[in-house]
Design an enzyme around this catalytic site. Structure first.
Site, PDB file in Angstrom:
ATOM      1  N   LYS A 168       0.813  -1.213   0.000  1.00 42.99           N
ATOM      2  CA  LYS A 168       0.000   0.000   0.000  1.00 42.99           C
ATOM      3  C   LYS A 168       0.852   1.270   0.000  1.00 42.99           C
ATOM      4  O   LYS A 168       0.373   2.338  -0.371  1.00 42.99           O
ATOM      5  CB  LYS A 168      -0.975  -0.013   1.184  1.00 42.99           C
ATOM      6  CG  LYS A 168      -1.880  -1.248   1.250  1.00 42.99           C
ATOM      7  CD  LYS A 168      -2.525  -1.581  -0.064  1.00 42.99           C
ATOM      8  CE  LYS A 168      -3.420  -2.791  -0.108  1.00 42.99           C
ATOM      9  NZ  LYS A 168      -2.856  -4.079   0.313  1.00 42.99           N
ATOM     10  N   TYR A 207     -11.917 -15.200   2.751  1.00 41.69           N
ATOM     11  CA  TYR A 207     -10.962 -14.131   3.053  1.00 41.69           C
ATOM     12  C   TYR A 207     -10.451 -14.270   4.495  1.00 41.69           C
ATOM     13  O   TYR A 207     -11.255 -14.395   5.432  1.00 41.69           O
ATOM     14  CB  TYR A 207     -11.624 -12.764   2.885  1.00 41.69           C
ATOM     15  CG  TYR A 207     -10.703 -11.628   3.285  1.00 41.69           C
ATOM     16  CD1 TYR A 207      -9.849 -11.053   2.362  1.00 41.69           C
ATOM     17  CD2 TYR A 207     -10.673 -11.158   4.597  1.00 41.69           C
ATOM     18  CE1 TYR A 207      -8.979 -10.040   2.732  1.00 41.69           C
ATOM     19  CE2 TYR A 207      -9.804 -10.146   4.975  1.00 41.69           C
ATOM     20  CZ  TYR A 207      -8.966  -9.593   4.042  1.00 41.69           C
ATOM     21  OH  TYR A 207      -8.102  -8.597   4.419  1.00 41.69           O
ATOM     22  N   TYR A 248      -2.723 -12.711   2.618  1.00 42.97           N
ATOM     23  CA  TYR A 248      -2.419 -12.350   1.225  1.00 42.97           C
ATOM     24  C   TYR A 248      -1.183 -13.082   0.688  1.00 42.97           C
ATOM     25  O   TYR A 248      -1.299 -14.005  -0.117  1.00 42.97           O
ATOM     26  CB  TYR A 248      -2.182 -10.837   1.110  1.00 42.97           C
ATOM     27  CG  TYR A 248      -3.378  -9.988   1.432  1.00 42.97           C
ATOM     28  CD1 TYR A 248      -4.324  -9.692   0.451  1.00 42.97           C
ATOM     29  CD2 TYR A 248      -3.563  -9.458   2.702  1.00 42.97           C
ATOM     30  CE1 TYR A 248      -5.420  -8.896   0.737  1.00 42.97           C
ATOM     31  CE2 TYR A 248      -4.656  -8.666   2.992  1.00 42.97           C
ATOM     32  CZ  TYR A 248      -5.580  -8.388   2.006  1.00 42.97           C
ATOM     33  OH  TYR A 248      -6.662  -7.608   2.292  1.00 42.97           O
TER      34      TYR A 248
HETATM   35  C1  LIG Z   1      -3.609  -5.373   0.090  1.00 41.42           C
HETATM   36  C2  LIG Z   1      -2.639  -6.486   0.028  1.00 41.42           C
HETATM   37  C3  LIG Z   1      -2.534  -7.305  -1.121  1.00 41.42           C
HETATM   38  C4  LIG Z   1      -3.445  -7.180  -2.290  1.00 41.42           C
HETATM   39  O1  LIG Z   1      -3.156  -6.055  -3.086  1.00 41.42           O
HETATM   40  P1  LIG Z   1      -4.342  -5.399  -3.919  1.00 41.42           P
HETATM   41  O2  LIG Z   1      -3.717  -4.236  -4.568  1.00 41.42           O
HETATM   42  O3  LIG Z   1      -5.393  -5.036  -2.900  1.00 41.42           O
HETATM   43  O4  LIG Z   1      -4.849  -6.412  -4.873  1.00 41.42           O
HETATM   44  C5  LIG Z   1      -1.577  -8.282  -1.150  1.00 41.42           C
HETATM   45  N1  LIG Z   1      -0.769  -8.489  -0.085  1.00 41.42           N
HETATM   46  C6  LIG Z   1      -0.852  -7.754   1.032  1.00 41.42           C
HETATM   47  C7  LIG Z   1       0.058  -8.083   2.158  1.00 41.42           C
HETATM   48  C8  LIG Z   1      -1.795  -6.726   1.133  1.00 41.42           C
HETATM   49  O5  LIG Z   1      -1.868  -6.006   2.250  1.00 41.42           O
END
Ligand SMILES: *Cc1c(COP(=O)(O)O)cnc(C)c1O
Length: 336
Positions: free
Chosen positions: A49, A263, A289
C-alpha cells in the site's frame, strides 16, 4: 510512460530489493525464483500500500485535506499504512474496520495491525460484515466534513487509478532492475485482492511494451469476478497514464484456488508455503495475502507450469504484521 507528471509524496524506501532465492529454487528443482521485496517499503513495517499511498497522499494534499478516511478488514495492512502515511504528513486518520473474520481467536481485534493502528493514533470503528464499506467510508467523510474537517477518502486497498499508479511505477522499477542485472523475467506472481497491484502492474508493463505475464492469486473473489475487477481498473489506470490502445482482457491472469474457506481464513497450503519460505530463506509472509499468493506459486511450480530454466519473480506484497494476530496458526509448527 512518464509518471513524474503525477504528484507524489515520498513515503517509502525505493527501489525495493530484487533478490534471487537460491535455496528455495534448489529445493523445488527450478524454475529460478526471484523475489521483489515490497514487504520492505519501509513505512511502519512496509507493504504494497505504500506505493499507492505516495500518489494518493499527494492528491489529498493538493486538495487541501487534513484528514485521511479509509476502510479495510480488521487486520488491514492498508489501514495500518494509511495511518502511518497520515502521521508522516501531519494529517488525522479515520478508518472503518469490517468484521469480515470473526473466528481467529482473542488477539484478532487487538494485536497485529490493530495494535499498530492504535499506536499511530488512527481513530477506528468496527462495522459488521457485508456492508458496502466504501459507501460507509464516504458517509463518514461527509459527517467529518460537516464537523469542519477536510476529509480525503481513500477506497479499500487504495485501489483506484491514482493508487494503481504506484504499481505502474513498480513495473518500471522492476524492469529497470532486471535490465541492469541482465535478468529476463518470464513470469510475475503475487496475491490479488482489491486489484490495484495487479492492475497497476499490467498498465505499467503494457505502457513499457514489456509483456511479462502476471498471475494474481485471489484472496477473496471468485476467478471471473477478480479478472473483471483487475481488468476494469487496469484500463482506467492505462487511460490515466495516457497509454494508447486498449488492454486486452486476455492479459489478466487470475486464479481462485488458494482462497480456501474465504478471506482471511487459513489453508494448509498457505501454512506450509509460509513455513517453507521462512525456513529456507528467512522471509516472512502473511496468512491473508502473500502466504496464499506464495502457496499459489508453489502449486504452479509443482504442477509443472514453468520450465526449469525460466525466471519467475514473486512480488512480496508484505503483511507480516498480521502474523501476530494469527499466532495460533504457527504455535508448535516445526518443519516445513
Ligand atoms: C492489500 C494487500 C494485497 C493485495 O493487493 P491489492 O492491490 O489489494 O490487490 C496483497 N498483499 C498484502 C500483504 C496486502 O496487504
Amino acid at each position: 510512460m512518464h509518471l513524474a507528471r503525477f504528484p507524489k509524496y515520498q513515503l517509502g524506501h525505493f527501489p525495493t530489493p530484487l533478490e534471487r532465492l537460491d535455496r528455495l529454487s534448489a529445493h523445488l528443482g527450478g524454475p529460478e525464483i526471484w523475489i521483489k521485496r515490497d514487504d520492505c517499503t519501509g513505512l511502519a513495517s512496509g507493504g504494497n500500500k505504500t506505493r499507492k499511498l505516495e500518489f494518493l497522499l499527494a492528491d489529498a494534499l493538493k486538495q487541501g485535506a487534513n484528514t485521511l478516511v479509509t476502510q479495510g478488514a480488521t487486520q488491514s495492512n492498508h489501514v495500518r499504512q494509511t495511518a502511518a502515511a497520515a502521521c508522516r504528513a501531519g494529517l488525522d486518520c479515520h478508518a472503518l474496520l469490517e468484521r469480515r473474520v470473526t473466528n481467529q481467536g482473542a488477539d484478532y481485534e487487538t494485536a497485529g495491525n490493530v495494535l499498530l493502528d492504535q499506536m499511530m493514533g488512527c481513530q477506528y470503528d468496527f462495522r459488521p460484515e457485508g456492508l458496502d464499506m466504501n459507501a460507509e467510508g464516504i458517509a463518514l467523510s461527509e459527517t467529518l466534513r460537516e464537523q469542519g474537517h477536510k476529509p480525503y477518502f481513500i477506497p479499500g486497498g487504495g485501489s483506484n487509478p491514482i493508487g494503481a499508479l504506484g504499481y505502474a511505477a513498480c513495473a518500471q522499477e522492476l524492469v529497470c532492475q532486471a535490465d541492469a542485472k541482465g535478468l529476463q523475467i518470464d513470469h510475475i506472481v503475487h496475491a490479488t485482492g482489491s486489484a490495484g497491484t495487479q492492475a497497476g502492474l499490467l498498465a505499467g508493463l503494457f505502457a513499457l511494451n514489456a509483456p511479462i505475464p502476471v498471475t494474481g492469486f485471489s484472496v477473496r473473489a471468485p476467478r471471473q469476478k477478480q479478472i473483471d475487477i483487475v481488468h476494469a481498473l487496469a484500463e482506467q489506470t492505462a487511460r490515466l497514464i495516457g497509454v494508447r490502445g486498449t488492454l486486452p482482457r486476455e492479459i489478466v491472469i487470475a486464479y481462485d484456488d488458494q482462497v480456501g474457506p474465504g478471506y482471511g481464513q487459513p489453508t494448509d497450503e498457505m501454512v506450509s508455503a509460509m513455513l517453507l519460505l521462512a525456513q529456507l530463506e528467512g522471509i516472512l509472509l502473511d496468512p491473508v495475502y502473500s502466504g496464499k499468493g506464495f502457496a499459489g506459486l508453489v502449486s504452479m511450480i509443482r504442477s509443472g507450469a514453468f520450465k526449469k530454466d525460466e525466471r519467475v519473480v514473486f512480488l512480496h506484497t508484505g503483511g507480516s504484521a498480521a502474523l501476530f494476530a494469527y499466532g495460533h496458526l504457527f504455535e508448535n509448527q516445526k518443519a516445513a
